[in-house]
Motif scaffolding. Structure first.
Motif, PDB file in Angstrom:
ATOM      1  N   ASN A 423      -4.010   6.300   2.967  1.00 35.02           N
ATOM      2  CA  ASN A 423      -4.483   5.786   4.206  1.00 35.02           C
ATOM      3  C   ASN A 423      -4.081   4.291   4.100  1.00 35.02           C
ATOM      4  OD1 ASN A 423      -5.315   4.639   6.618  1.00 35.02           O
ATOM      5  ND2 ASN A 423      -7.191   5.655   6.503  1.00 35.02           N
ATOM      6  N   PRO A 424      -3.003   3.800   4.743  1.00 37.93           N
ATOM      7  CA  PRO A 424      -2.636   2.451   4.713  1.00 37.93           C
ATOM      8  C   PRO A 424      -3.545   1.523   5.096  1.00 37.93           C
ATOM      9  CG  PRO A 424      -1.210   3.622   6.568  1.00 37.93           C
ATOM     10  CD  PRO A 424      -2.116   4.545   5.565  1.00 37.93           C
ATOM     11  N   THR A 425      -4.531   1.870   5.881  1.00 40.31           N
ATOM     12  CA  THR A 425      -5.283   0.970   6.506  1.00 40.31           C
ATOM     13  C   THR A 425      -6.491   0.576   5.614  1.00 40.31           C
ATOM     14  OG1 THR A 425      -6.601   2.599   7.818  1.00 40.31           O
ATOM     15  CG2 THR A 425      -4.600   1.769   8.871  1.00 40.31           C
ATOM     16  N   GLU A 426      -6.847   1.178   4.495  1.00 39.26           N
ATOM     17  CA  GLU A 426      -7.805   1.145   3.586  1.00 39.26           C
ATOM     18  C   GLU A 426      -7.374   0.644   2.217  1.00 39.26           C
ATOM     19  OE1 GLU A 426     -10.034   4.621   3.413  1.00 39.26           O
ATOM     20  OE2 GLU A 426     -10.597   4.608   5.708  1.00 39.26           O
ATOM     21  N   PRO A 427      -8.107  -0.079   1.518  1.00 37.75           N
ATOM     22  CA  PRO A 427      -7.524  -0.517   0.137  1.00 37.75           C
ATOM     23  C   PRO A 427      -7.808   0.772  -0.836  1.00 37.75           C
ATOM     24  CG  PRO A 427      -9.908  -1.155   0.684  1.00 37.75           C
ATOM     25  CD  PRO A 427      -9.269  -0.975   1.933  1.00 37.75           C
ATOM     26  N   ASP A 428      -6.982   0.471  -1.837  1.00 43.68           N
ATOM     27  CA  ASP A 428      -6.995   1.356  -2.857  1.00 43.68           C
ATOM     28  C   ASP A 428      -7.401   0.831  -4.130  1.00 43.68           C
ATOM     29  OD1 ASP A 428      -4.920   0.101  -3.885  1.00 43.68           O
ATOM     30  OD2 ASP A 428      -3.388   1.527  -3.514  1.00 43.68           O
ATOM     31  N   ALA A 429      -7.633   1.928  -5.103  1.00 42.30           N
ATOM     32  CA  ALA A 429      -8.345   1.223  -6.511  1.00 42.30           C
ATOM     33  C   ALA A 429      -7.611   0.105  -7.045  1.00 42.30           C
ATOM     34  CB  ALA A 429      -8.423   2.523  -7.405  1.00 42.30           C
ATOM     35  N   ARG A 430      -6.079   0.078  -7.011  1.00 43.53           N
ATOM     36  CA  ARG A 430      -5.293  -0.823  -7.681  1.00 43.53           C
ATOM     37  C   ARG A 430      -5.745  -2.262  -6.858  1.00 43.53           C
ATOM     38  NH1 ARG A 430       0.274   1.751  -6.126  1.00 43.53           N
ATOM     39  NH2 ARG A 430      -0.723   1.590  -4.181  1.00 43.53           N
ATOM     40  N   GLU A 431      -5.551  -2.378  -5.723  1.00 37.58           N
ATOM     41  CA  GLU A 431      -6.159  -3.644  -4.884  1.00 37.58           C
ATOM     42  C   GLU A 431      -7.579  -3.959  -5.274  1.00 37.58           C
ATOM     43  OE1 GLU A 431      -3.221  -2.736  -1.040  1.00 37.58           O
ATOM     44  OE2 GLU A 431      -5.177  -2.133  -1.101  1.00 37.58           O
ATOM     45  N   MET A 432      -8.262  -3.114  -5.338  1.00 31.90           N
ATOM     46  CA  MET A 432      -9.728  -3.168  -5.787  1.00 31.90           C
ATOM     47  C   MET A 432      -9.897  -3.916  -6.999  1.00 31.90           C
ATOM     48  SD  MET A 432     -11.817  -2.291  -3.174  1.00 31.90           S
ATOM     49  CE  MET A 432     -13.072  -1.539  -3.423  1.00 31.90           C
ATOM     50  N   CYS A 433      -8.991  -3.225  -8.127  1.00 31.32           N
ATOM     51  CA  CYS A 433      -9.260  -3.862  -9.408  1.00 31.32           C
ATOM     52  C   CYS A 433      -8.465  -5.431  -9.523  1.00 31.32           C
ATOM     53  CB  CYS A 433      -8.370  -2.976 -10.433  1.00 31.32           C
ATOM     54  SG  CYS A 433      -9.259  -1.516 -10.729  1.00 31.32           S
ATOM     55  N   GLN A 434      -7.379  -5.792  -8.519  1.00 32.68           N
ATOM     56  CA  GLN A 434      -6.771  -6.850  -8.626  1.00 32.68           C
ATOM     57  C   GLN A 434      -7.838  -8.197  -8.041  1.00 32.68           C
ATOM     58  OE1 GLN A 434      -3.266  -6.974  -6.357  1.00 32.68           O
ATOM     59  NE2 GLN A 434      -2.901  -9.435  -6.746  1.00 32.68           N
ATOM     60  N   ALA A 435      -8.550  -7.332  -6.976  1.00 33.01           N
ATOM     61  CA  ALA A 435      -9.689  -8.437  -6.317  1.00 33.01           C
ATOM     62  C   ALA A 435     -10.668  -8.615  -7.345  1.00 33.01           C
ATOM     63  CB  ALA A 435     -10.034  -7.718  -4.908  1.00 33.01           C
ATOM     64  N   LEU A 436     -11.198  -8.020  -8.155  1.00 29.66           N
ATOM     65  CA  LEU A 436     -12.105  -7.958  -8.963  1.00 29.66           C
ATOM     66  C   LEU A 436     -11.809  -9.041 -10.069  1.00 29.66           C
ATOM     67  CD1 LEU A 436     -13.631  -4.406  -9.568  1.00 29.66           C
ATOM     68  CD2 LEU A 436     -14.774  -6.421  -8.768  1.00 29.66           C
ATOM     69  N   PHE A 437     -10.624  -8.828 -10.532  1.00 28.67           N
ATOM     70  CA  PHE A 437     -10.046  -9.761 -11.678  1.00 28.67           C
ATOM     71  C   PHE A 437      -9.690 -11.187 -10.967  1.00 28.67           C
ATOM     72  CE2 PHE A 437      -7.918  -6.415 -14.369  1.00 28.67           C
ATOM     73  CZ  PHE A 437      -8.878  -6.630 -15.297  1.00 28.67           C
ATOM     74  N   SER A 438      -9.258 -11.245  -9.520  1.00 32.92           N
ATOM     75  CA  SER A 438      -9.172 -12.572  -9.107  1.00 32.92           C
ATOM     76  C   SER A 438     -10.485 -13.420  -8.980  1.00 32.92           C
ATOM     77  CB  SER A 438      -8.608 -12.298  -7.704  1.00 32.92           C
ATOM     78  OG  SER A 438      -7.278 -11.744  -7.713  1.00 32.92           O
ATOM     79  N   LEU A 439     -11.444 -12.347  -8.807  1.00 31.93           N
ATOM     80  CA  LEU A 439     -12.861 -13.270  -8.627  1.00 31.93           C
ATOM     81  C   LEU A 439     -13.102 -13.668  -9.838  1.00 31.93           C
ATOM     82  CD1 LEU A 439     -15.448 -13.765  -7.103  1.00 31.93           C
ATOM     83  CD2 LEU A 439     -16.138 -11.442  -7.633  1.00 31.93           C
ATOM     84  N   LEU A 440     -13.038 -12.759 -11.042  1.00 30.43           N
ATOM     85  CA  LEU A 440     -13.291 -13.325 -12.544  1.00 30.43           C
ATOM     86  C   LEU A 440     -12.505 -14.616 -12.486  1.00 30.43           C
ATOM     87  CD1 LEU A 440     -13.137 -10.164 -14.669  1.00 30.43           C
ATOM     88  CD2 LEU A 440     -15.117 -11.693 -14.099  1.00 30.43           C
ATOM     89  N   VAL A 441     -11.358 -14.845 -12.365  1.00 29.26           N
ATOM     90  CA  VAL A 441     -10.581 -15.859 -12.510  1.00 29.26           C
ATOM     91  C   VAL A 441     -11.261 -17.231 -11.694  1.00 29.26           C
ATOM     92  CG1 VAL A 441      -8.386 -16.995 -12.102  1.00 29.26           C
ATOM     93  CG2 VAL A 441      -8.221 -14.649 -12.806  1.00 29.26           C
ATOM     94  N   GLU A 442     -11.675 -16.970 -10.351  1.00 35.99           N
ATOM     95  CA  GLU A 442     -12.159 -18.027  -9.795  1.00 35.99           C
ATOM     96  C   GLU A 442     -13.557 -18.447 -10.482  1.00 35.99           C
ATOM     97  OE1 GLU A 442     -12.987 -17.415  -5.683  1.00 35.99           O
ATOM     98  OE2 GLU A 442     -10.807 -17.382  -5.078  1.00 35.99           O
ATOM     99  N   LEU A 443     -14.215 -17.543 -10.896  1.00 35.36           N
ATOM    100  CA  LEU A 443     -15.648 -17.817 -11.749  1.00 35.36           C
ATOM    101  C   LEU A 443     -15.268 -18.529 -12.855  1.00 35.36           C
ATOM    102  CD1 LEU A 443     -17.577 -14.592 -11.013  1.00 35.36           C
ATOM    103  CD2 LEU A 443     -18.119 -16.505  -9.932  1.00 35.36           C
ATOM    104  N   GLY A 444     -14.298 -18.326 -13.479  1.00 32.82           N
ATOM    105  CA  GLY A 444     -13.836 -18.955 -14.770  1.00 32.82           C
ATOM    106  C   GLY A 444     -13.722 -20.401 -14.547  1.00 32.82           C
TER     107      GLY A 444
END
Length: 454
Positions: A423-444
């Motif tokens: 579903n192009p209107t919903e995120p998939d697992a690849r984008e979710m993992c990227q967002a988690l890594f991005s949050l880790l980078v910000e926390l660092g």
């Protein structure tokens, strides 16, 4: 829809009936086993003087319940699965019945006292909610804004039984590689114990670090998150300069009722269940039974109390709730009735009736992961009143001292590693993992700024 619900109701009644028969039979087996153990050792020894002046000993032993039961099985020619509980009750000593009752109560009680124990354990640091920031990052990623730096190596750590899932994390790794990021899937034996995989991951991280010169960002799914956390807990002095952050995704950090309810000692059928699992995991899958044992509440409590997880690096714990909507559950029923009609089967010289060959054939099909997770999530909801992704309850997935991400989406336990862009209107697992890594980078970055200020 009415036909689907009717079939689901019939299937539920059938499973319930078979389960009750199974439990009753195990209760009686426990009673017989306890009685046989009791017969092997005399309970009371009394001394009596005979008329000739010698002393003789007499032993008081319980009735031969096992012989009576075996006799009844022979008379009935094994036609009945269950035994007459009233006859067993009349012949088993009362203290043995109390032991069986205790085992039955322990079985029924299950993991009620263990779920969410980390939130009440003394001395555990509080968690912080990072859901809002995570959703903001996810929205930016979906709009084409990719901010993950290439100064890290991103390591994906698969969970239990991942060796038998060839597509585990594959889509995510390809997604990261297309962005020019160094991304790897850890090559660990997923069915090995937590401590074994912790050592494997330590060596794997060191190889990556010395080969690339870049610190490693870790994202572990399910047991993979437990393995990664164990590596940091056991070998932090060696890894503190090599690991930049850890995200535990749907990981049973506090334990899972699924593993505990299966392997709990002292409950009905504990030895039989363990024997079956040892055959499946050790003989068929070629794994280690400790891989599942390490996810029980007992083992997790023992490990966490003994080994502290370092809190001076960014930590994220991500958990979700599976959908238990009727449509998802009905998928199980539809697949259960899958049939190929008028399938012509080759006889190959065997004596098979024409009616059997032409009548059709029930074929085994694979149950979708979403349906299986929905059934398990419904089970945990009905039995314990707990929200879960099907295998891990939300409370057990929250790591003390971490930033917790609670997405407002219905995601089951397998979604994060197998979902694709449907579903192009919903995120998939690849984008979710990227967002988690991005949050880790910000926390660092935030932690480094705080250290610089201090």
């Amino acid at each position: 829809m009415a036909d689907i619900l009717t079939n689901l109701f019939r299937l539920t009644n059938h499973i319930s009936g078979r389960f009750l028969k199974f439990i009753e039979d195990l209760v009686l087996r426990d009673a017989v086993r306890c009685t046989e153990n009791f017969e092997a050792t005399p309970l009371v020894t009394s001394s009596a003087h005979s008329s000739n002046g010698y002393t003789k000993s007499t032993s008081l032993q319980p009735p031969r319940v096992g012989d009576e039961i075996c006799g009844r099985r022979d008379i009935n020619n094994n036609s009945e699965l269950l035994l007459d509980t009233r006859s067993v009750t009349a012949t088993v000593p009362s203290f043995l019945l109390k032991g069986v009752k205790s085992r039955l109560l322990k079985t029924l009680r299950g993991s009620s006292d263990d779920i969410g124990w980390l939130q009440h354990a003394p001395g555990m640091p509080l968690v912080h909610d990072g859901s809002s920031r995570f959703l903001e990052l996810l929205s930016d990623i979906r709009n084409g804004k990719h901010t993950l730096p290439s100064s890290f190596v991103y390591l994906l750590i698969p969970g239990l039984f991942s060796n038998h899932g060839p597509l585990y994390f594959v889509a995510t790794k390809k997604f990261f590689s297309k962005m020019g990021l160094a991304c790897h899937i850890a090559k660990v034996h997923s069915e090995a114990s937590v401590e074994h995989n912790a050592m494997e991951l330590k060596q794997y991280i060191e190889e990556i670090y010395w080969g690339s010169g870049k610190p490693v960002m870790l994202l572990g799914h399910s047991k993979g998150g437990i393995d990664a956390a164990a590596a940091l807990s056991l070998y932090w002095s060696d890894l503190k300069d090599k690991v930049a952050g850890l995200a535990l995704v749907q990981s049973p950090y506090g334990g899972t009722p699924i593993a505990s309810d299966i392997l709990r000692e002292g409950q009905i059928g504990d030895k039989e269940t363990r024997r079956i699992l040892e055959i499946i995991i050790c003989k068929v899958i070629k794994g280690d039974i400790r891989a599942l044992e390490d996810l029980t509440y007992e083992k997790r409590k023992e490990f966490i109390m003994k080994h502290n997880l370092p809190l001076d690096i960014p930590l994220i714990s991500f958990h979700s709730e599976a959908s238990i909507a009727p449509g998802v559950l009905a998928t199980m029923t539809q697949i259960a009735h899958a049939e190929l009609p008028w399938l012509v089967l080759p006889k190959f010289g065997t004596k098979v009736s024409d009616s059997f060959v032409e009548s059709g054939c029930q074929v085994p099909v694979m149950i979708p992961a979403s349906a299986a997770m929905a059934v398990l999530a419904l089970h945990l909801q009905l039995r314990y009143g707990e929200k879960s992704d099907g295998l891990v309850t939300c409370r057990d997935a929250e790591v003390p001292g971490s930033v917790v991400v609670r997405p407002n989406m219905k995601l089951d336990h397998a979604w994060m590693v197998y979902s694709s862009k449907k579903n192009p209107t919903e995120p998939d697992a690849r984008e979710m993992c990227q967002a988690l890594f991005s949050l880790l980078v910000e926390l660092g970055k935030t932690e480094r700024k705080m250290e610089h200020v201090l």
